[in-house]
Write an enzyme that holds these catalytic residues in place. Structure first.
Site, PDB file in Angstrom:
ATOM      1  N   GLY A 197      82.663  36.449  11.063  1.00 47.83           N
ATOM      2  CA  GLY A 197      82.755  35.110  11.037  1.00 47.83           C
ATOM      3  C   GLY A 197      83.189  34.841   9.625  1.00 47.83           C
ATOM      4  O   GLY A 197      83.639  35.686   8.856  1.00 47.83           O
TER       5      GLY A 197
ATOM      6  N   ALA B 106      75.478  32.358  13.280  1.00 51.54           N
ATOM      7  CA  ALA B 106      74.960  30.896  13.926  1.00 51.54           C
ATOM      8  C   ALA B 106      75.747  30.424  15.287  1.00 51.54           C
ATOM      9  O   ALA B 106      76.945  30.803  15.381  1.00 51.54           O
ATOM     10  CB  ALA B 106      75.054  29.837  12.964  1.00 51.54           C
ATOM     11  N   TYR B 107      75.150  29.582  15.985  1.00 51.13           N
ATOM     12  CA  TYR B 107      75.960  28.908  17.127  1.00 51.13           C
ATOM     13  C   TYR B 107      76.583  27.918  16.450  1.00 51.13           C
ATOM     14  O   TYR B 107      76.059  26.670  16.015  1.00 51.13           O
ATOM     15  CB  TYR B 107      74.871  28.521  18.289  1.00 51.13           C
ATOM     16  CG  TYR B 107      75.675  27.985  19.129  1.00 51.13           C
ATOM     17  CD1 TYR B 107      75.289  28.686  20.650  1.00 51.13           C
ATOM     18  CD2 TYR B 107      76.240  26.798  19.429  1.00 51.13           C
ATOM     19  CE1 TYR B 107      75.898  28.019  21.662  1.00 51.13           C
ATOM     20  CE2 TYR B 107      76.971  26.356  20.538  1.00 51.13           C
ATOM     21  CZ  TYR B 107      76.747  26.867  21.692  1.00 51.13           C
ATOM     22  OH  TYR B 107      77.117  26.516  22.884  1.00 51.13           O
ATOM     23  N   THR B 108      78.098  27.892  16.218  1.00 55.17           N
ATOM     24  CA  THR B 108      78.769  26.888  15.604  1.00 55.17           C
ATOM     25  C   THR B 108      79.616  26.229  15.875  1.00 55.17           C
ATOM     26  O   THR B 108      80.532  25.148  15.751  1.00 55.17           O
ATOM     27  CB  THR B 108      79.711  27.593  14.392  1.00 55.17           C
ATOM     28  OG1 THR B 108      80.352  28.627  14.986  1.00 55.17           O
ATOM     29  CG2 THR B 108      78.845  28.143  13.373  1.00 55.17           C
TER      30      THR B 108
ATOM     31  N   TYR C 214      73.579  20.670  17.514  1.00 55.77           N
ATOM     32  CA  TYR C 214      73.972  21.764  16.340  1.00 55.77           C
ATOM     33  C   TYR C 214      73.150  21.265  14.975  1.00 55.77           C
ATOM     34  O   TYR C 214      72.451  22.089  14.436  1.00 55.77           O
ATOM     35  CB  TYR C 214      75.520  21.747  16.250  1.00 55.77           C
ATOM     36  CG  TYR C 214      75.858  22.375  14.892  1.00 55.77           C
ATOM     37  CD1 TYR C 214      75.752  23.821  14.965  1.00 55.77           C
ATOM     38  CD2 TYR C 214      76.301  21.793  13.869  1.00 55.77           C
ATOM     39  CE1 TYR C 214      76.107  24.568  13.735  1.00 55.77           C
ATOM     40  CE2 TYR C 214      76.547  22.510  12.766  1.00 55.77           C
ATOM     41  CZ  TYR C 214      76.309  23.796  12.605  1.00 55.77           C
ATOM     42  OH  TYR C 214      76.803  24.582  11.534  1.00 55.77           O
TER      43      TYR C 214
ATOM     44  N   LYS D  43      70.239  23.354  13.377  1.00 59.99           N
ATOM     45  CA  LYS D  43      70.181  23.904  12.153  1.00 59.99           C
ATOM     46  C   LYS D  43      69.134  23.440  11.160  1.00 59.99           C
ATOM     47  O   LYS D  43      68.538  24.312  10.353  1.00 59.99           O
ATOM     48  CB  LYS D  43      71.807  23.551  11.430  1.00 59.99           C
ATOM     49  CG  LYS D  43      72.776  24.089  12.066  1.00 59.99           C
ATOM     50  CD  LYS D  43      72.940  25.817  11.979  1.00 59.99           C
ATOM     51  CE  LYS D  43      73.194  26.321  10.545  1.00 59.99           C
ATOM     52  NZ  LYS D  43      73.232  27.629  10.615  1.00 59.99           N
TER      53      LYS D  43
HETATM   54  N1  LIG Z   1      82.357  26.361   9.603  1.00 59.23           N
HETATM   55  C1  LIG Z   1      81.834  25.409   9.018  1.00 59.23           C
HETATM   56  O1  LIG Z   1      82.487  24.307   8.558  1.00 59.23           O
HETATM   57  C2  LIG Z   1      80.199  25.384   8.371  1.00 59.23           C
HETATM   58  C3  LIG Z   1      79.940  23.816   7.577  1.00 59.23           C
HETATM   59  C4  LIG Z   1      78.729  24.169   7.167  1.00 59.23           C
HETATM   60  C5  LIG Z   1      77.812  25.226   7.507  1.00 59.23           C
HETATM   61  N2  LIG Z   1      78.355  26.154   8.158  1.00 59.23           N
HETATM   62  C6  LIG Z   1      77.034  27.131   8.445  1.00 59.23           C
HETATM   63  O2  LIG Z   1      77.612  28.369   7.543  1.00 59.23           O
HETATM   64  C7  LIG Z   1      77.286  29.643   8.352  1.00 59.23           C
HETATM   65  C8  LIG Z   1      78.569  30.502   8.526  1.00 59.23           C
HETATM   66  O3  LIG Z   1      79.472  29.530   9.094  1.00 59.23           O
HETATM   67  P1  LIG Z   1      80.963  30.221   9.626  1.00 59.23           P
HETATM   68  O4  LIG Z   1      81.884  29.048   9.451  1.00 59.23           O
HETATM   69  O5  LIG Z   1      81.150  31.289   8.910  1.00 59.23           O
HETATM   70  O6  LIG Z   1      80.891  30.322  11.295  1.00 59.23           O
HETATM   71  P2  LIG Z   1      81.664  31.329  12.101  1.00 59.23           P
HETATM   72  O7  LIG Z   1      82.862  31.708  11.564  1.00 59.23           O
HETATM   73  O8  LIG Z   1      81.574  30.618  13.372  1.00 59.23           O
HETATM   74  O9  LIG Z   1      80.886  32.919  12.216  1.00 59.23           O
HETATM   75  C9  LIG Z   1      79.531  32.577  13.016  1.00 59.23           C
HETATM   76  C10 LIG Z   1      79.424  34.131  13.425  1.00 59.23           C
HETATM   77  O10 LIG Z   1      78.101  34.022  14.149  1.00 59.23           O
HETATM   78  C11 LIG Z   1      78.343  34.911  15.032  1.00 59.23           C
HETATM   79  N3  LIG Z   1      77.327  34.546  16.380  1.00 59.23           N
HETATM   80  C12 LIG Z   1      77.287  33.520  16.951  1.00 59.23           C
HETATM   81  N4  LIG Z   1      76.586  33.691  18.019  1.00 59.23           N
HETATM   82  C13 LIG Z   1      75.864  34.856  17.778  1.00 59.23           C
HETATM   83  C14 LIG Z   1      74.775  35.319  18.706  1.00 59.23           C
HETATM   84  N5  LIG Z   1      74.178  34.801  19.518  1.00 59.23           N
HETATM   85  N6  LIG Z   1      74.337  36.912  18.067  1.00 59.23           N
HETATM   86  C15 LIG Z   1      75.142  37.053  17.155  1.00 59.23           C
HETATM   87  N7  LIG Z   1      76.220  36.782  16.270  1.00 59.23           N
HETATM   88  C16 LIG Z   1      76.626  35.196  16.929  1.00 59.23           C
HETATM   89  C17 LIG Z   1      79.550  34.843  15.721  1.00 59.23           C
HETATM   90  O11 LIG Z   1      79.957  35.936  16.443  1.00 59.23           O
HETATM   91  P3  LIG Z   1      81.594  36.027  17.091  1.00 59.23           P
HETATM   92  O12 LIG Z   1      82.600  35.950  16.143  1.00 59.23           O
HETATM   93  O13 LIG Z   1      81.228  37.053  17.968  1.00 59.23           O
HETATM   94  O14 LIG Z   1      81.445  34.690  17.972  1.00 59.23           O
HETATM   95  C18 LIG Z   1      80.430  34.728  14.207  1.00 59.23           C
HETATM   96  O15 LIG Z   1      80.995  35.802  13.799  1.00 59.23           O
HETATM   97  C19 LIG Z   1      76.620  29.178   9.545  1.00 59.23           C
HETATM   98  O16 LIG Z   1      75.222  29.168   9.568  1.00 59.23           O
HETATM   99  C20 LIG Z   1      77.068  27.713   9.862  1.00 59.23           C
HETATM  100  O17 LIG Z   1      76.024  26.960  10.691  1.00 59.23           O
HETATM  101  C21 LIG Z   1      79.504  26.148   8.571  1.00 59.23           C
END
Ligand SMILES: NC(=O)c1ccc[n+]([C@@H]2O[C@H](COP(=O)([O-])OP(=O)(O)OC[C@H]3O[C@@H](n4cnc5c(N)ncnc54)[C@H](OP(=O)(O)O)[C@@H]3O)[C@@H](O)[C@H]2O)c1
Length: 289
Positions: free
Chosen positions: A12, A59-61, A131, A135
Site C-alpha cells: 500500500g 487496512a480496509y481503506t 470505515y 478505525k
Molecule cells: N489513504 C489515506 O488517505 C489515509 C488517511 C488517513 C489514514 N490512513 C490510514 O493509513 C494506513 C495506510 O493507508 P494507505 O493509504 O497506505 O492504504 P492503502 O494504500 O489502501 O494500503 C492498504 C494495504 O492494506 C492491504 N489490505 C487490505 N485488506 C487486507 C487484508 N484483508 N489482508 C491483508 N492486507 C490487506 C491492501 O492490500 P491490497 O493492495 O492487496 O489491497 C493494501 O496494500 C491505513 O491504516 C489507513 O486507514 C489512510
C-alpha cells in the site's frame, strides 16, 4: 543487532514508503503474506518473523465500499488489530497502529466559524460511517497496550506504486477533462507519504507511546489542493467548487479534520513540512521517478 520491523500493508501507499525508508531493516508483509481476515494467517506470519516492532499499515481503506461491507471492514480494521495487539503484548513486540482523521466528524462548526483550531489528541472522537468507526475500534484495540503507538494521519498520497489517491486521480482526470468539480467544504491536511513515514520512524526512534497526530502542516480543501496542483503543473484545467452533498459519496466525510501537530513536534523537536511544500516535492519526485 539489527531491529527487525515488520510492516503489514507493505504494497500500500504508506507501507511501501516505510519499507523504502527502512531498507534492509524492514520485513514486508503484503496481503500474500498476511490476511487480516484470518487470525491464523496473522499469527502464522508474525510467528515466522518475530519482529521487534510491527507497523500495521494494512487496512480496509475503501471508505465508500465499506458502507455496504461493514463486516469485512470491522474484521480488518478492528478485530485484526485486537489479534495483533494480543500477540504483540505476549511477546513484548511494539505495535504501531495507523489511524485516520475520519475519527473526527463533529467539528464542522470550527470550519464554518473560521476558528481554525486544529484537533489535538485529547479531542473526543466522533466517527460517522463504517470505515471511521472501524478505525476508531482499531485504535481502542491497540491502546489496550499502553506501550503501543497509534498514529492518526490524513489524505495520504505519494507512496509506492499505487495511484489510488486524490492527487493522482486529479492528474488522471485532467488528462481528459477540461473542467473538474471538486469538493470545497472539507477542511483537512492532505499529506505526503514520504513525510508521514519519516515522522512515524522518528516517533519510533523516540520510543513514543500512545496517540499522536501526524500530517503535513497547515490546512486546505480538496478544491484548493486541486487548484494548487494544476497551477504547479501549469495545466489549464478549470476547477469548480462543489459541496460534499453535491458530490454525493456513499460514506460521510468530516467537514473539519485538521489535526494538531503540537504533540508530535514537542516529541521529535521538529516541524512537519507544509502541505504546499509537500505537494511541490511530490511533483518533483514524481517527475524524477
Ligand atoms: N489513504 C489515506 O488517505 C489515509 C488517511 C488517513 C489514514 N490512513 C490510514 O493509513 C494506513 C495506510 O493507508 P494507505 O493509504 O497506505 O492504504 P492503502 O494504500 O489502501 O494500503 C492498504 C494495504 O492494506 C492491504 N489490505 C487490505 N485488506 C487486507 C487484508 N484483508 N489482508 C491483508 N492486507 C490487506 C491492501 O492490500 P491490497 O493492495 O492487496 O489491497 C493494501 O496494500 C491505513 O491504516 C489507513 O486507514 C489512510
Amino acid at each position: 543487532m539489527k531491529t527487525t520491523i515488520a510492516i503489514t500493508g507493505s504494497a500500500g501507499q504508506l507501507g511501501s514508503e516505510l519499507a523504502r525508508q527502512l531498507g534492509s531493516r524492514a520485513v514486508q508483509l503484503s496481503r500474500a503474506h498476511i490476511n487480516l481476515a484470518s487470525d491464523a494467517s496473522i499469527l502464522d506470519a508474525l510467528g515466522e518473523i518475530r519482529p521487534a516492532i510491527l507497523i500495521n499499515c494494512a487496512a480496509y481503506t475503501a471508505v465508500d465500499k465499506a458502507e455496504s461491507d461493514a463486516e469485512a471492514c470491522f474484521r480488518a480494521n478492528a478485530e485484526a488489530v485486537a489479534t495483533m495487539t494480543g500477540y504483540c503484548r505476549e511477546r513484548n513486540i511494539r505495535l504501531v497502529q495507523l489511524s485516520t482523521d475520519y475519527v473526527f466528524d463533529d467539528y464542522a462548526a470550527d470550519n464554518a466559524a473560521g476558528s481554525q483550531r486544529p484537533l489535538d489528541e485529547q479531542t473526543p472522537a466522533s466517527p460517522r460511517g463504517i470505515y471511521a468507526q472501524s478505525k476508531l475500534q482499531g485504535e481502542i484495540a491497540a491502546a489496550a497496550t499502553p506501550e503501543n503507538l497509534i498514529v492518526r494521519t490524513c489524505g495520504l498520497y505519494g507512496g509506492g506504486p499505487t495511484m489510488r489517491n486524490f492527487v493522482e486521480t486529479m492528474i488522471r482526470l485532467a488528462a481528459t477533462n477540461p473542467e473538474l468539480r471538486v469538493v470545497d467544504d472539507q477542511r483537512c491536511t492532505p499529506s505526503y507519504c514520504v513525510d508521514v513515514a519519516a515522522a512515524v520512524l522518528r516517533l519510533i526512534e523516540q520510543e513514543a507511546t500512545g496517540l499522536y497526530h501526524v500530517t503535513n502542516r497547515e490546512s486546505t480543501t480538496w478544491f484548493e489542493l486541486a487548484q494548487t496542483l494544476f497551477s504547479l503543473t501549469r495545466k489549464p484545467t478549470v476547477v469548480q467548487p462543489i459541496s460534499t452533498a453535491e458530490y454525493g459519496a456513499a460514506a460521510p466525510r468530516p467537514a473539519y479534520s485538521v489535526l494538531s501537530l503540537e504533540k508530535y513536534s514537542a516529541c521529535v523537536q521538529r516541524e512537519m513540512p507544509s502541505w504546499r511544500n509537500a505537494l511541490e516535492r511530490y511533483l518533483n519526485d514524481r517527475k524524477l521517478a
